[in-house]
Enzyme design. Structure first.
Site, mmCIF file in Angstrom:
data_model
loop_
_atom_site.group_PDB
_atom_site.id
_atom_site.type_symbol
_atom_site.label_atom_id
_atom_site.label_comp_id
_atom_site.label_asym_id
_atom_site.label_seq_id
_atom_site.Cartn_x
_atom_site.Cartn_y
_atom_site.Cartn_z
ATOM 1 N N VAL A 59 81.855 17.055 114.831
ATOM 2 C CA VAL A 59 81.405 15.702 114.493
ATOM 3 C C VAL A 59 81.355 15.545 112.968
ATOM 4 C CG1 VAL A 59 80.080 15.463 116.628
ATOM 5 C CG2 VAL A 59 78.949 16.315 114.567
ATOM 6 N N GLY B 196 87.971 13.432 115.919
ATOM 7 C CA GLY B 196 88.389 12.853 114.645
ATOM 8 C C GLY B 196 89.588 13.560 114.045
ATOM 9 N N CYS C 263 86.090 14.922 102.118
ATOM 10 C CA CYS C 263 85.360 16.199 102.060
ATOM 11 C C CYS C 263 85.003 16.719 100.680
ATOM 12 C CB CYS C 263 86.144 17.261 102.812
ATOM 13 S SG CYS C 263 86.232 16.848 104.565
HETATM 14 P P1 NAD Z 1 85.762 12.065 111.769
HETATM 15 O O1 NAD Z 1 84.745 11.072 111.360
HETATM 16 O O2 NAD Z 1 87.206 11.713 111.744
HETATM 17 O O3 NAD Z 1 85.447 12.535 113.284
HETATM 18 C C1 NAD Z 1 84.183 12.833 113.779
HETATM 19 C C2 NAD Z 1 84.054 12.251 115.187
HETATM 20 O O4 NAD Z 1 82.816 12.686 115.760
HETATM 21 C C3 NAD Z 1 84.034 10.707 115.218
HETATM 22 O O5 NAD Z 1 85.087 10.222 116.023
HETATM 23 C C4 NAD Z 1 82.651 10.377 115.820
HETATM 24 O O6 NAD Z 1 82.664 9.241 116.660
HETATM 25 C C5 NAD Z 1 82.351 11.632 116.601
HETATM 26 N N1 NAD Z 1 80.926 11.821 116.899
HETATM 27 C C6 NAD Z 1 79.854 11.669 116.077
HETATM 28 N N2 NAD Z 1 78.716 11.948 116.723
HETATM 29 C C7 NAD Z 1 79.048 12.268 117.999
HETATM 30 C C8 NAD Z 1 78.303 12.666 119.144
HETATM 31 N N3 NAD Z 1 76.975 12.785 119.106
HETATM 32 N N4 NAD Z 1 78.983 12.909 120.285
HETATM 33 C C9 NAD Z 1 80.331 12.789 120.338
HETATM 34 N N5 NAD Z 1 81.082 12.444 119.279
HETATM 35 C C10 NAD Z 1 80.450 12.182 118.120
HETATM 36 O O7 NAD Z 1 85.493 13.362 110.918
HETATM 37 P P2 NAD Z 1 86.534 14.536 110.545
HETATM 38 O O8 NAD Z 1 87.316 14.147 109.353
HETATM 39 O O9 NAD Z 1 87.236 14.984 111.779
HETATM 40 O O10 NAD Z 1 85.528 15.672 110.082
HETATM 41 C C11 NAD Z 1 84.695 16.345 111.010
HETATM 42 C C12 NAD Z 1 84.073 17.535 110.322
HETATM 43 O O11 NAD Z 1 85.096 18.441 109.915
HETATM 44 C C13 NAD Z 1 83.290 17.201 109.051
HETATM 45 O O12 NAD Z 1 82.191 18.069 108.964
HETATM 46 C C14 NAD Z 1 84.274 17.502 107.943
HETATM 47 O O13 NAD Z 1 83.629 17.856 106.748
HETATM 48 C C15 NAD Z 1 85.024 18.688 108.503
HETATM 49 N N6 NAD Z 1 86.401 18.849 108.004
HETATM 50 C C16 NAD Z 1 87.221 17.768 107.839
HETATM 51 C C17 NAD Z 1 88.536 17.949 107.407
HETATM 52 C C18 NAD Z 1 89.475 16.784 107.159
HETATM 53 O O14 NAD Z 1 90.520 17.001 106.584
HETATM 54 N N7 NAD Z 1 89.145 15.569 107.577
HETATM 55 C C19 NAD Z 1 89.017 19.248 107.200
HETATM 56 C C20 NAD Z 1 88.163 20.329 107.417
HETATM 57 C C21 NAD Z 1 86.855 20.116 107.829
HETATM 58 C C1 UGA Z 2 90.905 19.427 101.575
HETATM 59 C C2 UGA Z 2 91.281 20.901 101.527
HETATM 60 O O1 UGA Z 2 92.564 21.048 100.911
HETATM 61 C C3 UGA Z 2 91.317 21.484 102.924
HETATM 62 O O2 UGA Z 2 91.576 22.880 102.867
HETATM 63 C C4 UGA Z 2 89.958 21.244 103.600
HETATM 64 O O3 UGA Z 2 89.974 21.737 104.929
HETATM 65 C C5 UGA Z 2 89.655 19.764 103.602
HETATM 66 O O4 UGA Z 2 89.655 19.283 102.233
HETATM 67 C C6 UGA Z 2 88.325 19.437 104.175
HETATM 68 O O5 UGA Z 2 87.409 20.223 104.186
HETATM 69 O O6 UGA Z 2 88.252 18.273 104.581
HETATM 70 P P1 UGA Z 2 92.162 17.155 102.113
HETATM 71 O O7 UGA Z 2 90.971 16.521 101.498
HETATM 72 O O8 UGA Z 2 92.617 16.674 103.444
HETATM 73 O O9 UGA Z 2 91.921 18.732 102.269
HETATM 74 O O10 UGA Z 2 93.415 17.011 101.126
HETATM 75 P P2 UGA Z 2 93.883 17.804 99.799
HETATM 76 O O11 UGA Z 2 95.313 18.111 99.938
HETATM 77 O O12 UGA Z 2 92.998 18.918 99.449
HETATM 78 O O13 UGA Z 2 93.750 16.664 98.691
HETATM 79 C C7 UGA Z 2 92.474 16.217 98.246
HETATM 80 C C8 UGA Z 2 92.647 15.295 97.056
HETATM 81 O O14 UGA Z 2 93.045 16.016 95.902
HETATM 82 C C9 UGA Z 2 93.705 14.208 97.256
HETATM 83 O O15 UGA Z 2 93.221 12.991 96.758
HETATM 84 C C10 UGA Z 2 94.884 14.718 96.454
HETATM 85 O O16 UGA Z 2 95.751 13.711 96.029
HETATM 86 C C11 UGA Z 2 94.166 15.396 95.297
HETATM 87 N N1 UGA Z 2 94.972 16.418 94.596
HETATM 88 C C12 UGA Z 2 95.394 17.517 95.262
HETATM 89 C C13 UGA Z 2 95.247 16.259 93.249
HETATM 90 O O17 UGA Z 2 94.840 15.268 92.626
HETATM 91 N N2 UGA Z 2 95.987 17.222 92.603
HETATM 92 C C14 UGA Z 2 96.426 18.340 93.244
HETATM 93 O O18 UGA Z 2 97.077 19.179 92.591
HETATM 94 C C15 UGA Z 2 96.135 18.470 94.602
#
Ligand code: NAD
Ligand code: UGA
Length: 459
Positions: free
Chosen positions: A89, A13, A275
């Site tokens: 995941v 993802g 998140c």
């Molecule tokens: P996402 O939904 O984009 O990706 C997760 C993937 O895992 C999907 O493609 C899904 O099909 C796959 N998956 C689920 N179950 C599975 C299984 N049993 N086997 C194989 N694949 C499987 O999610 P994401 O945004 O990449 O987030 C993943 C994790 O990372 C979450 O816990 C999220 O909180 C964390 N995280 C996300 C961000 C972000 O910016 N999106 C940043 C930091 C941490």
């Molecule tokens: C956030 C964190 O910044 C990452 O460090 C973390 O890894 C991630 O969540 C996660 O765990 O998924 P993300 O959600 O991708 O990242 O994007 P951000 O840049 O944090 O923005 C989040 C939201 O806050 C957006 O809607 C953005 O527009 C808003 N925002 C951000 C504001 O409204 N004001 C600000 O000053 C900054």
């Protein structure tokens, strides 16, 4: 070619894909496999049109793909072959049963743990990359230890801090890499192996090692603190509008205090993304489950303020447009939850659209990357919305524009042309404070920034 480490990432993802692409680029002597149950996603990772938009990602993927970076759905075989498994995941908010609407849904994560146990033939390091409730590693270990063939698994927490839209930059130059382990000989050894991956490009002093529980909890707390800043500044945007103070001036004035810092003080229509909300809800749930109701209430307020800000934005639009928007055409500039991504998960634009539709407005939505996701998000309102990539066409004949995403392209549009083609009086609500408000006012718009004095031509 013989590779000296075999790394697997389960979950292709927003985190798994970019993180593994960067590791593959920086560690050519490792082989990196990324697997997913979603066949379409894997097909896209193997194509020219990746499943996610992230600046710089395609170039990095193309550089490593087919050399030491491979995407497939062959989960079982790749588990067998690997030494280190990152689990990335999704861990969304639970929608059913106990803890519904708050706790993390760990079903995908648990399925992965069982798949690992069932398909492993040798010792492995399992790395929690997903964001998880504190003490999840304990549950993971219970599942992993249930194998009967003497295989040893060491669980490491290595949460990801990248933000969407700047993922590659964040991965290449992180503020820190966090690695949590048991403080046993085996735990510390596994932590140093994972640190060894990042040491290919991250300075030693930026690699922080802690115990497992501090690492798991730090990830939730980092997101909670970031979201709290946005809710804090958004709460003050409401007060600024009442008092003729200016929220941008306040952000600048307080942000120059080095103890406060200048980042994450932009007032907005509210934070979105997959998140912040889910991680704070999870934190609230964890606090409650330990009997800490005051702690839970404290963090819940961050979410409440965010919901208030979205509602307040729409209420203000209605009030300023003569207390009714029924039958009026409103153009939304941006639908993604932030700029530089096509991701619309938990985008404030979704709630704002639904509030506007409830008031019987007609919507025109434009966004350079998120139109397809927006169509899915608003599928139940088909017929009441048009989707148009060109902002000039999108805003033709509309009564109002609302800026919902801070895309740079909206700063440089020809607003004289846009004004000419809109109904009069023309309204513009800048939910991100990115436009030149004085200039728009001079063109003829009635301008409503967030947390600042409105500029109107009404007597
Ligand atoms: P996402 O939904 O984009 O990706 C997760 C993937 O895992 C999907 O493609 C899904 O099909 C796959 N998956 C689920 N179950 C599975 C299984 N049993 N086997 C194989 N694949 C499987 O999610 P994401 O945004 O990449 O987030 C993943 C994790 O990372 C979450 O816990 C999220 O909180 C964390 N995280 C996300 C961000 C972000 O910016 N999106 C940043 C930091 C941490
Ligand atoms: C956030 C964190 O910044 C990452 O460090 C973390 O890894 C991630 O969540 C996660 O765990 O998924 P993300 O959600 O991708 O990242 O994007 P951000 O840049 O944090 O923005 C989040 C939201 O806050 C957006 O809607 C953005 O527009 C808003 N925002 C951000 C504001 O409204 N004001 C600000 O000053 C900054």
């Amino acid at each position: 070619m013989g590779f000296n480490k075999k790394i697997l990432c389960i979950g292709a993802g927003y985190v798994g894909g970019p993180t593994m692409a960067v590791i593959a680029k920086k560690c050519p002597e490792y082989i990196i496999n990324v697997v997913d149950i979603n066949e379409k996603r894997i097909e896209q990772w193997n194509s020219e049109k990746l499943p996610i938009y992230e600046p710089g990602l395609l170039e990095i993927v193309k550089e490593a793909r087919g050399k030491n970076l491979f995407f497939s759905t062959d989960i079982k075989q790749k588990i067998k072959e690997s030494d280190i498994i990152f689990v990335s995941v999704n861990t969304p908010t639970k929608t059913f049963g106990e803890g519904a609407g708050m706790a993390s849904d760990l079903q995908y994560w648990e399925k992965t743990a069982h798949e690992i146990v069932e398909n492993s033939k040798s010792d492995k390091i399992i790395v929690e990359k997903s964001t998880l409730p504190v003490r999840t590693a304990e549950a993971m270990e219970r599942i992993l230890k249930s194998n009967s063939n003497g295989i040893k698994f060491e669980v490491i927490s290595n949460p990801e801090f990248l933000a969407e839209g700047s993922a590659i930059k964040d991965l290449l130059d992180p503020d820190r890499v966090l690695i949590g382990s048991h403080l046993t000989d085996d735990g510390l050894k596994a932590a140093s192996i994972i640190a060894g991956i990042y040491k290919h490009w991250v300075a030693n002093e930026k690699i922080i090692t802690t115990n497992l529980w501090s690492s798991e909890l730090s990830k939730l707390i980092a997101n909670a603190f970031l979201a709290q800043r946005i809710s804090s500044v958004n709460s003050i945007s409401a007060l600024s509008e009442k008092t003729d103070a200016d929220i941008s001036e306040i952000s600048r004035a307080i942000g120059t205090d080095s103890r406060i810092g200048s980042k994450f003080l932009n007032a907005s229509i509210g934070f979105g993304g997959s998140c912040f909300k889910k991680d704070i809800l999870n934190l609230v749930y964890i606090a409650k489950s330990y009997g800490l109701s005051e702690v839970a209430e404290y963090w819940k307020a961050v979410i409440s303020m965010n919901e208030y800000q979205k509602k307040r934005f729409v209420s203000n639009m209605i009030k300023e447009m003569f207390n009714t928007i029924a039958g009026k055409k409103i153009t939304l500039f941006g639908f993604a939850f932030k700029a530089e991504t096509g991701d619309t998960r938990e985008s404030p634009a979704i709630d704002i659209s639904n509030y506007l539709l409830e008031e019987r407005a007609f919507l025109s939505i434009t966004d350079p990357q998120a139109i397809e996701n927006a169509k899915d998000d608003l599928a139940k309102s088909e017929g009441k919305i048009i989707f148009e990539e060109d902002p000039y066409k999108a805003s033709e004949n509309s009564n109002a524009i609302a800026v919902l995403t801070e895309w740079n392209l909206y700063k440089d549009l020809d607003y004289n042309k846009i004004y000419k083609n809109m109904k009069k009086p023309a309204f513009i609500f800048d939910g991100r404070n990115i436009l030149d408000h004085e200039k728009l006012f001079k063109i003829g718009f009635n301008v409503y920034p967030l947390g600042k004095r409105k500029l109107t031509h009404f007597k």
